[in-house]
Design a protein around this motif. Structure first.
Motif, PDB file in Angstrom:
ATOM      1  N   UNK A 138       3.170  15.953   2.439  1.00 50.37           N
ATOM      2  CA  UNK A 138       3.256  15.278   1.161  1.00 50.37           C
ATOM      3  C   UNK A 138       1.966  14.516   0.840  1.00 50.37           C
TER       4      UNK A 138
ATOM      5  N   UNK B  60      10.071   1.081   8.579  1.00 50.67           N
ATOM      6  CA  UNK B  60      10.259   2.519   8.779  1.00 50.67           C
ATOM      7  C   UNK B  60      10.016   2.839  10.247  1.00 50.67           C
TER       8      UNK B  60
ATOM      9  N   UNK C 138      10.362  11.397  -7.725  1.00 50.62           N
ATOM     10  CA  UNK C 138       9.194  10.738  -7.172  1.00 50.62           C
ATOM     11  C   UNK C 138       9.358   9.226  -7.189  1.00 50.62           C
ATOM     12  N   UNK C 139      10.247   8.753  -8.055  1.00 49.12           N
ATOM     13  CA  UNK C 139      10.265   7.309  -8.234  1.00 49.12           C
ATOM     14  C   UNK C 139      11.035   6.610  -7.127  1.00 49.12           C
ATOM     15  N   UNK C 140      10.766   5.351  -7.001  1.00 51.79           N
ATOM     16  CA  UNK C 140      11.455   4.546  -6.004  1.00 51.79           C
ATOM     17  C   UNK C 140      12.894   4.381  -6.405  1.00 51.79           C
TER      18      UNK C 140
ATOM     19  N   UNK D 215      16.130   1.290   1.192  1.00 49.86           N
ATOM     20  CA  UNK D 215      15.770   2.348   0.240  1.00 49.86           C
ATOM     21  C   UNK D 215      15.477   3.652   0.976  1.00 49.86           C
TER      22      UNK D 215
ATOM     23  N   UNK E 172       5.028   7.741   0.000  1.00 52.72           N
ATOM     24  CA  UNK E 172       6.479   7.846  -0.182  1.00 52.72           C
ATOM     25  C   UNK E 172       6.888   7.649  -1.634  1.00 52.72           C
ATOM     26  N   UNK E 173       5.904   7.367  -2.495  1.00 54.14           N
ATOM     27  CA  UNK E 173       6.210   7.192  -3.911  1.00 54.14           C
ATOM     28  C   UNK E 173       6.932   5.892  -4.212  1.00 54.14           C
ATOM     29  N   UNK E 174       6.748   4.892  -3.364  1.00 59.71           N
ATOM     30  CA  UNK E 174       7.403   3.613  -3.620  1.00 59.71           C
ATOM     31  C   UNK E 174       6.386   2.630  -4.173  1.00 59.71           C
ATOM     32  N   UNK E 175       6.813   1.783  -5.122  1.00 57.83           N
ATOM     33  CA  UNK E 175       5.873   0.833  -5.716  1.00 57.83           C
ATOM     34  C   UNK E 175       5.442  -0.199  -4.682  1.00 57.83           C
TER      35      UNK E 175
ATOM     36  N   UNK F 176       8.550  -3.308   1.225  1.00 55.45           N
ATOM     37  CA  UNK F 176       9.399  -4.419   1.624  1.00 55.45           C
ATOM     38  C   UNK F 176      10.435  -4.007   2.660  1.00 55.45           C
ATOM     39  N   UNK F 177      10.182  -2.939   3.396  1.00 51.68           N
ATOM     40  CA  UNK F 177      11.139  -2.586   4.449  1.00 51.68           C
ATOM     41  C   UNK F 177      10.448  -1.999   5.665  1.00 51.68           C
TER      42      UNK F 177
ATOM     43  N   UNK G 180      13.251   6.727   0.687  1.00 57.28           N
ATOM     44  CA  UNK G 180      12.134   7.250  -0.104  1.00 57.28           C
ATOM     45  C   UNK G 180      12.305   8.723  -0.457  1.00 57.28           C
ATOM     46  N   UNK G 181      11.808   9.091  -1.592  1.00 54.92           N
ATOM     47  CA  UNK G 181      11.792  10.454  -2.160  1.00 54.92           C
ATOM     48  C   UNK G 181      13.178  10.993  -2.504  1.00 54.92           C
TER      49      UNK G 181
END
Lengths: 138, 666
Positions: free
Chosen positions: B519, B404, A134-136, A24, B447-450, B401-402, A26-27
């Protein structure tokens, strides 16, 4: 994609891969599904229907990697992309970045304009790819 | 001579003229510095004469005519009829510019006429490098040099990286499927070594010496000094220091700005200098040197220095509190936009850009800039940049789940979140670092990730003077990441610096410390009275010089980054022979060496150190993948002070061993 058929010119297709291992980003805008590794090259996987302003793709068992002047991109697909010869043009198409509707066997396929789809999306600035979200991305 | 023959000769002429004109430019500047030097005058004369002849042979009448006129003027100089003066050098440089323009015109036009027509081909796809008027074909050059397009080199670097990654995967397979320890298979180790070598050499193909851009700076200094009535001597040291071409290009505007700044705001007019008891001629020195995996380029002048009180008053007017800052800290404010080192605003140094832009562009090259200045004595700007943008030492963390990657140069420290020393304020937690509270947020949250709230270690990042802690799930390890740009297709993301590929083939996102901190800071209320910024750095906790000897680039860099962060000064060598040469030049406190290396191995190196009386006090720590007792005994017999096994290798273990050895000598 779903029940609809879309076509891209064969010479713009680099490879077809099966559900790549996705990381993924991010941002990034929601239509960037993530990044994957194609023999050492880092390629973004894009939500194809979302690129055309349609609803988001539910899953992406297949990816068509296409070449554009802005670099490689993976287009998510719900069914295995197959080579086919387009028949007669049967009419125009409505979605942005498309170049007409064609007959393929007994079905209809909408021809995509890759440069417009990718380049256009990034050029339009406040649209699509250039809009951070903003969402994933999962 | 057929048209085709003539054309190929014209291309040759283009190459020749490019070289001769560059030499002439250099000679002209030397002449100005040296005065009536017969040797230089003769050399200039010779170059112009040869150029004239070559131009005539290939039928470039205008070029040869221009060279002829220049030759006539030089004749007066050679006979001593007119002395060397700055006006004369001005005229000479102008004539060279004219010659260069005429050559470009002639070559460009003629090539098109013969049928290549490069001007009519729309150049959309390939971004051409800074307007080379003459573009010799990719073929062999007479000096044994082949011109290779940059994209082809990048492709090579990518493939070499991919091969190294595939090799690691094979190693893992051997272990998992067959239970074989890859390091114990000679063929596998041999391939590792070769791939390492290949990777290092491939990276080197992108490196160019700093000297490739100093002539341009010299010319700028000279021309500006003439315009402003200053007398300036220009000096370059360490011009052969190499760094990545991309990094150097990114720095070229900043360096140009800094040297023009030095002439404009630094060096005083001759009368003022004499009144201050200085020689009328000012000095500007550009000094480049390599320190570990970084290159430092310093631009120093012996001018009036920066008036710190002016910087303070300008800053105060912008609402920046400076009372609590030392002079050295206040000086760093010159990098803020709107502040200037000038007494009045002029367009000379900046061409409209300020030091804030310089700082930003150095930052874009993952570097930093520092300034030191003494009133009346002069100013020094130091640009510190990585040698290459291609490989970035990173700390890899697991979050969400990853994985960085966090650039190592931004990581202050990483540690477990001890409940004992965390504080809470306004729904944020903070940890105490060096007596200052540093606010902590969840990395994935930022990062805005759930995700579920992490409970793992906290990594403290620093960007500029700002620090911020990010809580992750786990620390994975240190890794050299070959960072790639995400390309033009995706928008610029502030928190993402690029991406690399993990040995297991997954894409690894490399985060940007300054974007992350920005951020995190914006996404919630800041504690009012405890800002996390800290201009006060912790003193280095350890000291001593360590020589790291290993033939693998990755291992060397990994150890360097661990040791440097612990406060040691680190030097590097790629085998025993190189290490010995380095030690004879300048002794160190401790040598950390691998065993298997070409030319002279770790045991041989240890024995050589022990047999050398001047190095009797140097501690030797062997780091090996050989775990057998015989090897350990052999290392001790050779005279090593310690022996660490690579498979048991971790950061803490290494630092503990080093501390023990250096401490016991203390």
């Amino acid at each position: 994609m779903g029940p609809d058929l879309y076509a891209v010119p064969m010479d713009g297709v680099r490879k077809v891969v099966r559900a790549p291992l996705l990381t993924k980003l991010p941002t990034a805008p929601a239509l960037v599904l993530g990044l994957f590794n194609l023999r050492g090259e880092i390629v973004p996987l894009l939500d194809t229907p979302a690129l055309m302003g349609l609803s988001r793709i539910p899953d992406w068992p297949f990816v068509a990697v296409v070449r554009s002047s802005l670099g490689l991109a993976g287009l998510a697909a719900t069914a295995f992309p197959e080579p086919a010869a387009l028949g007669e043009p049967v009419g125009p198409s409505e979605s942005p970045a498309t170049a007409g509707t064609y007959a393929v066997g007994g079905r209809l396929a909408v021809l995509l304009d890759i440069e417009e789809l990718l380049g256009g999306a990034s050029r339009r600035g406040n649209h699509l790819l250039a809009r951070p979200s903003m969402q994933g991305t999962g | 001579m057929s048209i085709l023959d003539l054309e190929s000769f014209r291309v040759l002429f283009a190459q020749e003229a490019e070289g001769r004109l560059a030499t002439l430019g250099q000679l002209a500047l030397e002449l100005e510095a040296a005065g009536n030097d017969e040797g230089i005058i003769a050399a200039i004369f010779r170059e112009v004469h040869t150029l004239k002849g070559s131009a005539a042979v290939v039928g470039f009448g205008e070029v040869s005519g221009c060279a002829h006129r220049l030759e006539q003027r030089l004749e007066a100089l050679r006979s001593g009829a007119s002395p060397v003066s700055s006006e004369l050098v001005d005229a000479l440089l102008q004539a060279l510019d004219e010659l260069s323009a005429l050559t470009a015109q002639a070559v460009g036009g003629e090539v098109a006429e013969v049928g290549l027509k490069p001007l009519t081909i729309p150049t959309v796809s390939l971004p051409s490098p800074a307007a080379p008027a003459v573009r010799p074909p990719a073929g062999t050059h007479d000096a044994g040099v082949v011109m290779v397009p940059l994209e082809r080199l990048d492709e090579l670097i990518r493939l070499v990286g991919e091969s190294a990654a595939a090799h690691l995967r094979v190693g893992r397979l051997l272990w998992e499927r067959l239970g074989l320890e890859p390091a114990g298979i000679p063929e596998f180790s041999e391939l590792s070594r070769t791939l390492n070598d290949l990777q290092e050499r491939t990276m080197r193909t992108r490196m160019v010496p700093v000297a490739t851009m100093t002539d341009q700076l010299h010319r700028a200094v000279r021309d500006l000094a003439r315009t402003l009535g200053r007398e300036v001597a220009w000096e370059v040291r360490g011009g052969d220091t190499e760094l990545d071409r991309g990094v150097l290009r990114q720095l070229s505007d900043s360096l140009l700005h800094l040297v023009r700044n030095a002439v404009d705001h630094g060096v005083e007019i001759p009368e003022e200098r004499v009144a201050a008891g200085k020689p009328p001629q000012g000095n500007i020195l550009l000094h480049a040197m390599q320190l570990g995996s970084e290159v430092v380029i310093a631009v120093t002048d012996d001018g009036r220095g920066i008036d710190v009180s002016r910087v303070r008053s300008q800053a105060e007017r912008q609402g920046i509190e400076t009372a609590g800052l030392s002079d050295e800290e206040a000086l760093q404010l010159v990098f803020r936009s709107g502040l200037s080192t000038a007494h009045f605003v002029s367009d000379v140094s900046g061409r409209g850009v300020g030091l804030d832009v310089v700082e930003a562009s150095v930052g874009a090259a993952r570097g930093r800039i520092e300034v030191r200045s003494v009133a009346g004595k002069g100013t020094e700007f130091r640009l510190i940049v990585p040698i290459s943008l291609a490989v970035l030492p990173c700390l890899v963390v697991a979050a969400g789940d990853q994985h960085f990657a966090l650039p190592m140069h931004s990581v202050i420290l990483a540690r477990a979140d001890h409940a004992g020393d965390t504080a809470h304020a306004e729904e944020r937690s903070a940890v105490w670092i060096g007596g200052m509270p540093v606010v902590v947020s969840s990395l994935v949250g930022t990062l805005g990730m759930p995700s579920t709230p992490p409970a793992g270690p906290v990594v403290i990042l620093e960007s500029g003077a700002r620090r911020y802690g990010f809580q992750v799930d786990a620390l994975v390890g240190q890794r050299d990441v070959v960072v790639k740009d995400l390309g033009q297709l995706l928008p610029r993301l502030g928190v993402v610096q690029g991406a690399g590929v993990d040995p297991d083939g997954a894409v690894l996102v490399v985060l940007d410390a300054s974007g992350l901190i920005e951020r995190a800071w914006q996404s919630g209320p800041a504690p009012a009275d405890s800002p996390p910024t800290s201009a006060v750095r912790e003193p280095p906790p350890a000291s001593g010089v360590i020589l790291v000897v290993d033939d693998a680039l990755t291992v060397r860099e990994l150890q360097r980054s661990i040791l440097e962060r612990a406060g040691y000064r680190v030097r590097l060598a790629s085998d025993g022979t190189e290490a010995l040469a380095a030690l004879i030049g300048e002794p160190v406190d401790l040598v950390l060496t691998d065993v298997e290396m070409p030319r002279l191995d770790g045991f041989g190196l240890t024995e050589a150190i022990r047999s050398h009386p001047a190095m009797a006090n140097t501690a030797v720590l062997i780091l090996s993948s050989r775990a057998s007792d015989e090897d350990r005994v052999r290392g001790m017999e050779a005279g090593a002070d310690g022996y660490i096994i690579k498979s048991a290798f971790d950061e803490r273990g290494l630092l503990t061993a080093v501390e023990q050895l250096l401490g016991s000598r203390g």
